[in-house]
Design a protein around this motif. Structure first.
Motif, PDB file in Angstrom:
ATOM      1  N   MET A  66      -0.691   3.494   0.666  1.00  0.00           N
ATOM      2  CA  MET A  66      -1.990   3.277   0.686  1.00  0.00           C
ATOM      3  C   MET A  66      -2.614   4.573   1.564  1.00  0.00           C
ATOM      4  SD  MET A  66      -2.901  -0.808   0.512  1.00  0.00           S
ATOM      5  CE  MET A  66      -1.810  -1.182   1.846  1.00  0.00           C
TER       6      MET A  66
ATOM      7  N   GLU B 216      -5.707  -2.891   0.630  1.00  0.00           N
ATOM      8  CA  GLU B 216      -5.474  -4.351   1.018  1.00  0.00           C
ATOM      9  C   GLU B 216      -4.197  -4.597   0.969  1.00  0.00           C
ATOM     10  OE1 GLU B 216      -7.820  -6.575  -1.463  1.00  0.00           O
ATOM     11  OE2 GLU B 216      -9.705  -5.651  -1.264  1.00  0.00           O
ATOM     12  N   LEU B 217      -3.720  -5.263   2.156  1.00  0.00           N
ATOM     13  CA  LEU B 217      -2.226  -5.499   2.212  1.00  0.00           C
ATOM     14  C   LEU B 217      -2.481  -6.962   2.415  1.00  0.00           C
ATOM     15  CD1 LEU B 217       0.785  -5.212   2.848  1.00  0.00           C
ATOM     16  CD2 LEU B 217      -0.007  -4.850   5.049  1.00  0.00           C
TER      17      LEU B 217
ATOM     18  N   LYS C  52      -8.410   1.389   7.941  1.00  0.00           N
ATOM     19  CA  LYS C  52      -8.756   1.331   6.523  1.00  0.00           C
ATOM     20  C   LYS C  52      -8.146   0.472   5.940  1.00  0.00           C
ATOM     21  CE  LYS C  52      -8.009   5.881   6.019  1.00  0.00           C
ATOM     22  NZ  LYS C  52      -7.838   7.185   5.893  1.00  0.00           N
ATOM     23  N   ILE C  53      -6.747  -0.168   6.299  1.00  0.00           N
ATOM     24  CA  ILE C  53      -6.217  -1.161   5.716  1.00  0.00           C
ATOM     25  C   ILE C  53      -6.475  -2.435   6.061  1.00  0.00           C
ATOM     26  CG2 ILE C  53      -3.839  -1.827   5.091  1.00  0.00           C
ATOM     27  CD1 ILE C  53      -2.858   0.909   5.460  1.00  0.00           C
TER      28      ILE C  53
ATOM     29  N   ARG D  95       1.866   0.178   3.543  1.00  0.00           N
ATOM     30  CA  ARG D  95       0.946   1.131   4.273  1.00  0.00           C
ATOM     31  C   ARG D  95       0.924   2.576   3.762  1.00  0.00           C
ATOM     32  NH1 ARG D  95       2.231   3.042   9.975  1.00  0.00           N
ATOM     33  NH2 ARG D  95       3.754   4.155   8.594  1.00  0.00           N
TER      34      ARG D  95
ATOM     35  N   ASP E  18       0.100  -4.997  -2.177  1.00  0.00           N
ATOM     36  CA  ASP E  18      -0.591  -3.822  -1.626  1.00  0.00           C
ATOM     37  C   ASP E  18      -1.340  -3.484  -2.859  1.00  0.00           C
ATOM     38  OD1 ASP E  18       0.608  -1.564  -3.180  1.00  0.00           O
ATOM     39  OD2 ASP E  18       2.350  -1.970  -1.758  1.00  0.00           O
TER      40      ASP E  18
ATOM     41  N   GLY F 119      -1.870   0.154  -3.523  1.00  0.00           N
ATOM     42  CA  GLY F 119      -1.561   1.450  -3.497  1.00  0.00           C
ATOM     43  C   GLY F 119      -1.315   2.277  -4.553  1.00  0.00           C
TER      44      GLY F 119
ATOM     45  N   GLY G 260      -6.185   4.193   2.547  1.00  0.00           N
ATOM     46  CA  GLY G 260      -6.803   2.660   2.852  1.00  0.00           C
ATOM     47  C   GLY G 260      -6.659   1.812   1.500  1.00  0.00           C
TER      48      GLY G 260
END
Length: 510
Positions: free
Chosen positions: A272, A277-278, A237-238, A269, A303, A305, A275
């Motif tokens: 988030m 974006e990184l 999901k990331i 991570r 991120d 997050g 999920g």
């Protein structure tokens, strides 16, 4: 440079002394926690001198503590002396002088991360050298591996599933006589094996223990290595993306820089849980330092997050501070990251907004990277003309039956006669009992009863000229390094295929 976070480390002096010694440039060293690292633009290697005496002299003179054979460097260029609880550097009347952090100075009190420029690419770095701190790094590294455990298990299970499934299909096809898909099935097995071997190499690289020697390393190479591991172990999901816009190098320890990046990625991570974006990027940047602009390389971990409150941002680098709740971490990840970056003469900056995300920027002093050809990783599926054994004897010592049987089969196909041993004791006895000469010995490093390195030394005493290959899944093991230096042995890394084995045999017999 961006300003250091306030309060976090200065409040922790009584809690974790060895860590806080690395946390701020104003903290003084105490014997034997400091060292001088010599870096030359003409070499990718570095030299380290621990400051365990009251004075260190640097120059081209042969009586100096650290000799730099360069005509630009004076006979005794600088003296680094301990005065009270701190270290000072003095220009010893050199012809060309010295620059300290880019400013011409005759003397200065040193702080961790300081750079002493002798001119023409000859650089001295004042760095921490603290065994207690190294133990903290190892503990935090184990914590990071633990937090990756579920992703690692998931990826290895996928690898095993592919191998088991393909092998089952291959067995059924062979029994039925339908060989139409044999090549494709074997190719699937080898692809899965390569994937498993690559993951094992990445984990070994991250978890490797050592003395944290500094080297000139390419930042983009390390970032790509870490993000490949992250992509494989984080939840799908990331979405992980990268942007590499710098070819600069830094003077650092590869394992520690990997640890910094892994810490930042794991924190991203955890921010988030549903999920996101990184994005990890590398770019060149200029930072102001002592009214001068210094060339740096910037690593940004961004991120999408939950973000941080101002209160969390204020305390993020404190040892043992964590927002993850009990049992989900020691709170050493970001403090360790801060200590490593500061020890490299770098700085960190944080940008965060609740509900939007966080960007952490790491700035490190940039260096030019010498042009070095990139080694090509061999593909285990590539065919190679094998060395011709012609009945010559090879001693194969390996305690794992499947590995021993597979290796023995390859050697016999090459024309060798194989003497098998299940441990180091049997290997030594086989050499003693041999009625005809043994042409070469292959010894696994980790074996019961007697390890491979012990067996190697005993076999050397019996047959000093016998070529020996040490085999291990961790060729960075210090025992192998000692054997290579003193016993002139070859090294073969697991896992290996016929190509790698053939190359090792031919090199050992030259």
């Amino acid at each position: 440079m961006s300003e250091d976070p306030k309060g976090g480390w200065r409040d922790a002096n009584t809690t974790l002394t060895s860590v806080t010694q690395l946390s701020t440039a104003t903290v003084k060293s105490s014997d034997p926690t400091a060292c001088i690292v010599h870096v030359s633009e003409n070499s990718s290697s570095t030299r380290t001198r621990v400051l365990d005496r009251d004075e260190l002299t640097v120059g081209r003179g042969q009586d100096c503590s650290l000799v730099i054979p360069c005509s630009h460097v004076s006979r005794v260029h600088v003296r680094i002396c301990k005065e009270g609880d701190s270290w000072h550097v003095y220009d010893n009347g050199s012809v060309n002088g010295i620059l300290i952090n880019g400013t011409k100075r005759d003397f200065a009190e040193l702080s961790f991360g300081d750079r002493i420029d002798l001119g023409r690419g000859e650089l001295l770095l004042y760095r921490p050298y603290d065994s207690d701190y190294q133990r903290v790094l190892e503990a935090q590294k184990l914590e990071s591996l633990g937090r990756l455990a579920s992703g690692i298990a998931h990826d290895f299970n996928n690898v095993l599933m592919a191998i088991v499934g393909a092998a089952t299909c291959l067995s059924e096809d062979v029994r039925s006589g339908d060989l139409s898909e044999v090549d494709a099935t074997v190719d699937d097995i080898m692809t899965a094996s390569d994937r498993g071997a690559d993951l094992a190499r990445q984990l070994l690289s991250f978890s490797r223990r050592g003395k944290y020697a500094n080297d000139l390393i390419g930042v983009s190479d390390v970032v790509l290595e870490v993000t490949r591991l992250v992509e494989r172990t984080f939840d799908q999901k990331i979405a992980v993306t990268t942007s590499m816009n710098s070819s600069a190098a830094v003077i650092a320890n590869r394992s520690q820089l990997t640890q910094v990046l892994m810490n930042l990625c794991i924190n991203a991570r955890d921010a988030m849980p549903h999920g996101g974006e990184l994005h990890v990027s590398v770019r060149d940047a200029q930072q102001e330092e002592s009214n001068l602009f210094v060339q740096t390389v910037c690593i940004e971990v961004k991120d999408t997050g939950i973000g941080m409150t101002p209160e969390v941002r204020e305390r993020i680098f404190e040892p043992f501070f964590s927002t993850k709740g009990e049992g989900r971490g020691t709170g050493l990840g970001m403090s360790t990251t801060y200590g490593i970056v500061k020890a490299c003469g770098g700085s960190l900056d944080i940008k965060s907004e609740l509900g939007v995300g966080t960007s952490i920027l790491v700035y490190l002093p940039a260096q030019s990277m010498p042009a070095v050809p990139t080694p090509v990783q061999p593909d285990m599926r590539t065919q190679l003309i094998s060395p011709t054994g012609k009945g010559r004897k090879i001693l194969l010592a390996e305690d794992q039956e499947l590995v021993r049987r597979h290796t023995s089969r390859i050697l016999r196909r090459m024309g060798f006669t194989v003497i098998e041993a299940v441990d180091g004791v049997e290997a030594v006895e086989a050499v003693k009992a041999a009625e005809s000469p043994i042409s070469l010995a292959m010894l696994d490093l980790q074996m019961p009863k007697r390890s491979g390195d012990e067996a190697c030394r005993m076999i050397r005493s019996l047959d000093p000229g016998l070529p020996i290959i040490m085999v291990s899944g961790n060729t960075e093991d210090s025992r192998i390094g000692a054997l290579v230096d003193s016993e002139r042995v070859g090294v073969l890394s697991k896992p290996f295929g016929p190509q790698e084995l053939a190359q090792a045999l031919m090199q050992a017999r030259q």
